[in-house]
Design an enzyme around this catalytic site. Structure first.
Site, PDB file in Angstrom:
ATOM      1  N   GLY A  34      -0.205   4.210   6.403  1.00  0.00           N
ATOM      2  CA  GLY A  34       0.723   3.239   5.804  1.00  0.00           C
ATOM      3  C   GLY A  34       1.117   3.678   4.404  1.00  0.00           C
TER       4      GLY A  34
ATOM      5  NE  ARG B 255       7.371  12.984 -12.365  1.00  0.00           N
ATOM      6  CZ  ARG B 255       6.673  12.761 -13.470  1.00  0.00           C
ATOM      7  NH1 ARG B 255       5.423  12.338 -13.397  1.00  0.00           N
ATOM      8  NH2 ARG B 255       7.229  12.962 -14.651  1.00  0.00           N
TER       9      ARG B 255
ATOM     10  NE  ARG C 286       7.643  17.657 -12.406  1.00  0.00           N
ATOM     11  CZ  ARG C 286       8.530  16.824 -12.886  1.00  0.00           C
ATOM     12  NH1 ARG C 286       8.196  15.952 -13.825  1.00  0.00           N
ATOM     13  NH2 ARG C 286       9.778  16.855 -12.455  1.00  0.00           N
TER      14      ARG C 286
ATOM     15  NE  ARG D  88      -1.466   3.596  10.351  1.00  0.00           N
ATOM     16  CZ  ARG D  88      -0.699   2.639   9.827  1.00  0.00           C
ATOM     17  NH1 ARG D  88       0.417   2.305  10.413  1.00  0.00           N
ATOM     18  NH2 ARG D  88      -1.055   2.015   8.736  1.00  0.00           N
TER      19      ARG D  88
ATOM     20  N   GLY E 212      -5.153   6.666   3.549  1.00  0.00           N
ATOM     21  CA  GLY E 212      -6.300   5.764   3.649  1.00  0.00           C
ATOM     22  C   GLY E 212      -7.444   6.378   4.441  1.00  0.00           C
TER      23      GLY E 212
ATOM     24  N   GLY F 195      -8.354   6.439   7.608  1.00  0.00           N
ATOM     25  CA  GLY F 195      -8.049   7.183   8.836  1.00  0.00           C
ATOM     26  C   GLY F 195      -7.600   8.602   8.504  1.00  0.00           C
TER      27      GLY F 195
ATOM     28  CB  THR G 148      -4.123   1.867   1.411  1.00  0.00           C
ATOM     29  OG1 THR G 148      -4.074   0.536   1.952  1.00  0.00           O
ATOM     30  CG2 THR G 148      -5.495   2.090   0.826  1.00  0.00           C
TER      31      THR G 148
ATOM     32  CG  ASP H  75      -4.604  -3.205   3.113  1.00  0.00           C
ATOM     33  OD1 ASP H  75      -3.615  -3.834   2.715  1.00  0.00           O
ATOM     34  OD2 ASP H  75      -4.810  -2.947   4.314  1.00  0.00           O
TER      35      ASP H  75
ATOM     36  NE  ARG I 114      -5.502  -2.426   8.824  1.00  0.00           N
ATOM     37  CZ  ARG I 114      -4.985  -1.223   8.907  1.00  0.00           C
ATOM     38  NH1 ARG I 114      -4.448  -0.837  10.033  1.00  0.00           N
ATOM     39  NH2 ARG I 114      -4.999  -0.394   7.880  1.00  0.00           N
TER      40      ARG I 114
HETATM   41  O1  F6P Z   1      -1.342  -0.317   4.519  1.00  0.00           O
HETATM   42  C1  F6P Z   1      -2.301  -1.153   5.118  1.00  0.00           C
HETATM   43  C2  F6P Z   1      -1.613  -2.269   5.785  1.00  0.00           C
HETATM   44  O2  F6P Z   1      -0.783  -2.777   4.820  1.00  0.00           O
HETATM   45  C3  F6P Z   1      -2.446  -3.393   6.388  1.00  0.00           C
HETATM   46  O3  F6P Z   1      -2.774  -4.461   5.544  1.00  0.00           O
HETATM   47  C4  F6P Z   1      -1.605  -3.832   7.557  1.00  0.00           C
HETATM   48  O4  F6P Z   1      -2.373  -4.425   8.549  1.00  0.00           O
HETATM   49  C5  F6P Z   1      -1.023  -2.551   8.006  1.00  0.00           C
HETATM   50  O5  F6P Z   1      -0.851  -1.764   6.845  1.00  0.00           O
HETATM   51  C6  F6P Z   1       0.236  -2.638   8.785  1.00  0.00           C
HETATM   52  O6  F6P Z   1       0.746  -1.354   8.919  1.00  0.00           O
HETATM   53  P1  F6P Z   1       1.802  -0.806   9.990  1.00  0.00           P
HETATM   54  O7  F6P Z   1       2.780  -1.875  10.245  1.00  0.00           O
HETATM   55  O8  F6P Z   1       2.380   0.386   9.318  1.00  0.00           O
HETATM   56  O9  F6P Z   1       1.012  -0.474  11.193  1.00  0.00           O
END
Ligand code: F6P
Length: 328
Positions: free
Chosen positions: A15, A25, A29, A76, A106, A108, A130, A132, A176
């Site tokens: 994400g 950047r 650099r 992803r 993140g 993953g 991220t 989150d 999440r």
């Molecule tokens: O970046 C993390 C996050 O914002 C989570 O809080 C959310 O569940 C998820 O991404 C949704 O991501 P996507 O719609 O890209 O699968």
């Protein structure tokens, strides 16, 4: 600094979050500063497998420090989870002459980097990106501060209409697995209740709290709900439940969704991204490997990727108490 690393690749994965461009950047650099070649990879591990690379120099990253999203795009990748996929990615990196990479993403994305580095011995460095803030080993991930400001701003606006109509709003925010965003914006925007995955308030206590709030003379209320909350009902079911049990309330729902991931990064995120990019490149050049750069006590630190992936980022419980006191 090492002279074995001559070319570093950088990419964004998972994400997106505000500040990713500022981090790209910074990596580019820092490479230019140390006279190392730098190559950008489009669409994360997907682009790595397909050899979707672009040579980058200091000027390729002009005018992006203030831009949301990621100029390198993000994805992803299912293919990178397979041995064949990682083999193709390695072949493409070797063909391009890449000696090490920096992944901005993140947990993953870090798991993928760790496995790849173990399989092929390529040095890797992670930058936590991220909104989150759910990564162990840093007090702040890239984009978290910007998202907090975006969400507080949105809730302030919802508050205006909530109070004009004497309404109760459930506002769902991202998060999440952890409630960092919900908890902080809940306090920052003066929410009456905050529902987070770390604490199951329970439906009865929610009703009690809303009744108390009504009795204390409040005519409108905001309840911030983290998307991963464990109360057992989603925001729309919560609306129905409260309307059935508290007919005095007119309830509305607002799901903020992906707007939380966009926008120009805050100054904090731009500075953090600039520091993290430099730290990532210089750590690779001094022989560090398999780590994530992070912020602790305002210092740049390194945390082994396996700890960053396995460790739990904890919410600040003091904030829950502060919120309770503020809603007296
Ligand atoms: O970046 C993390 C996050 O914002 C989570 O809080 C959310 O569940 C998820 O991404 C949704 O991501 P996507 O719609 O890209 O699968």
């Amino acid at each position: 600094m090492s002279n074995t690393i001559k070319k570093i690749a950088v990419f964004t994965s998972g994400g997106d979050s505000p500040g990713m461009n500022a981090a790209i950047r910074s990596v580019v650099r820092a490479c230019a500063f140390h006279q190392i070649e730098c190559v950008g990879i489009y669409r994360g591990y997907e682009g790595m497998i397909e050899g979707d690379f672009k040579a980058m120099n200091a000027r390729s990253v002009k005018g992006i420090i203030n831009k949301g999203g990621t100029i390198l795009k993000s994805a992803r990748s299912k293919a990178f989870r397979t041995t064949e996929g990682r083999k193709k990615a390695h072949d493409a990196l070797v063909k391009e002459g890449v000696d090490a990479f920096v992944v901005i993403g993140g947990d993953g994305s870090f798991t993928g980097a760790m496995i790849f580095s173990q399989e092929y011995g390529m040095p890797v460095m992670g930058i936590p990106g991220t909104i989150d803030n759910d990564i162990y080993g840093t007090t702040h991930t890239l984009g978290y501060d910007t998202a907090l400001n975006t969400v507080v701003d949105a809730i302030d606006k919802i508050r205006d209409t909530a109070s004009s109509h004497n309404r109760l709003f459930f506002v769902e925010v991202m998060g999440r697995d952890v409630g960092h965003i919900a908890l902080n914006v809940g306090v920052g925007a003066g929410a009456e209740e905050i529902l987070i995955p770390e604490e199951d308030l329970g439906l009865e206590r929610l009703l009690e709290s809303l009744r108390r709030s009504k009795q204390s003379g409040k005519s409108s209320s905001i309840v911030v709900v983290a998307e991963g909350d464990k109360i057992g009902k989603n925001v729309f079911q919560l609306k129905d439940y409260v309307e059935e049990n508290m007919t005095e309330y007119e309830v509305r729902v607002s799901v903020l969704g992906h707007m939380q991931r966009g926008g120009s990064p805050s100054c904090f995120d731009r500075v953090l991204a600039s520091r993290m990019g430099v730290k990532a490149v210089e750590s690779l050049l001094s022989g560090e490997n398999n780590c994530m750069v992070g912020l602790k006590n305002d210092l740049m630190t390194l945390t082994p990727l396996d700890q960053a992936v396995k460790g739990k980022s904890k919410i600040n419980m003091e904030l829950l108490r502060v919120s309770d006191i503020m809603t007296v």
